[in-house]
Write an enzyme that holds these catalytic residues in place. Sequence first.
Site, mmCIF file in Angstrom:
data_model
loop_
_atom_site.group_PDB
_atom_site.id
_atom_site.type_symbol
_atom_site.label_atom_id
_atom_site.label_comp_id
_atom_site.label_asym_id
_atom_site.label_seq_id
_atom_site.Cartn_x
_atom_site.Cartn_y
_atom_site.Cartn_z
ATOM 1 N N CYS A 127 4.762 -3.946 35.515
ATOM 2 C CA CYS A 127 3.890 -3.044 36.263
ATOM 3 C C CYS A 127 2.955 -3.870 37.136
ATOM 4 C CB CYS A 127 3.120 -2.124 35.322
ATOM 5 S SG CYS A 127 2.087 -2.969 34.106
ATOM 6 N N CYS B 23 4.055 2.746 29.056
ATOM 7 C CA CYS B 23 2.803 2.205 29.592
ATOM 8 C C CYS B 23 2.070 1.400 28.529
ATOM 9 C CB CYS B 23 1.919 3.352 30.077
ATOM 10 S SG CYS B 23 0.354 2.790 30.777
ATOM 11 N N CYS C 294 6.889 6.520 21.251
ATOM 12 C CA CYS C 294 8.245 6.009 21.083
ATOM 13 C C CYS C 294 9.207 7.026 20.471
ATOM 14 C CB CYS C 294 8.216 4.737 20.237
ATOM 15 S SG CYS C 294 9.848 4.041 19.887
ATOM 16 N N CYS D 279 5.768 3.650 37.253
ATOM 17 C CA CYS D 279 5.403 2.329 36.735
ATOM 18 C C CYS D 279 5.633 2.222 35.233
ATOM 19 C CB CYS D 279 3.959 2.001 37.093
ATOM 20 S SG CYS D 279 2.736 3.216 36.564
ATOM 21 N N CYS E 217 -5.253 -1.603 37.215
ATOM 22 C CA CYS E 217 -4.586 -0.328 36.951
ATOM 23 C C CYS E 217 -5.650 0.719 36.672
ATOM 24 C CB CYS E 217 -3.646 -0.484 35.753
ATOM 25 S SG CYS E 217 -2.938 1.057 35.129
ATOM 26 N N ASP E 218 -5.356 1.986 36.948
ATOM 27 C CA ASP E 218 -6.358 3.015 36.704
ATOM 28 C C ASP E 218 -6.590 3.267 35.219
ATOM 29 O OD1 ASP E 218 -3.898 4.222 36.313
ATOM 30 O OD2 ASP E 218 -4.459 6.118 37.240
#
Length: 200
Positions: A41, A111, A130, A35, A56-57
């Site tokens: 996502c 993410c 990044c 994801c 989302c977790d």
Amino acid sequence: MYMFFVAAFYDLDRVNVQMFAETANIWAGGGAGLCWMAPVCGRALIVEVDGGVYSCDHYVTPEHRIGDIYGSYLGDLANSAEQKIFGEKKRDSLPHQCRTCAWLSVCNGGCPKDRFALSEDKEPGLNFLCEGLRKFFSHAQPAMNVIIQQTKQGKATQAIMADLRAQALAQWKGIGRNDPCPCGSGKKAKNCCWSKRPFG
């Protein structure tokens, strides 16, 4: 430039490193299986012990609770407008640095939970990872291209690995301890990658 990265491919078909496999799959024309590498996502819901369902977790907070398993089907929650907005925010909130990055197709900003750094032009929302991701993709791409091209040509795994090893060895041909390191760092080999050089 990719002499150390190719070591990971000496065990093609025997060892699977998820990061390498997913990156290669995307560059070969496939879709992201992780994801954090996908453009959007929102398909990895989390169900808590009380039955609450969250986007989302990484976002188990009141504002990201989208329902519960007692009153809704998971499929309906995953396809809800609220969850779609959550997922598309990943793509729509990218800073300019990400949108113009050469590695956007394999990173997509990473993410959202990791986007708490400032971009080069001080815009918020840059992935904290990044710099490392850019170095990885830049370092990995040459070897990945060889593997992808030769796989599409139907070349056997052992032959691909032999080619990669030969190319890695060729980069060290004639290089002594006090010569510039072939990785391009500008350092002497003995102070850089000497201990990691491949052996014939």
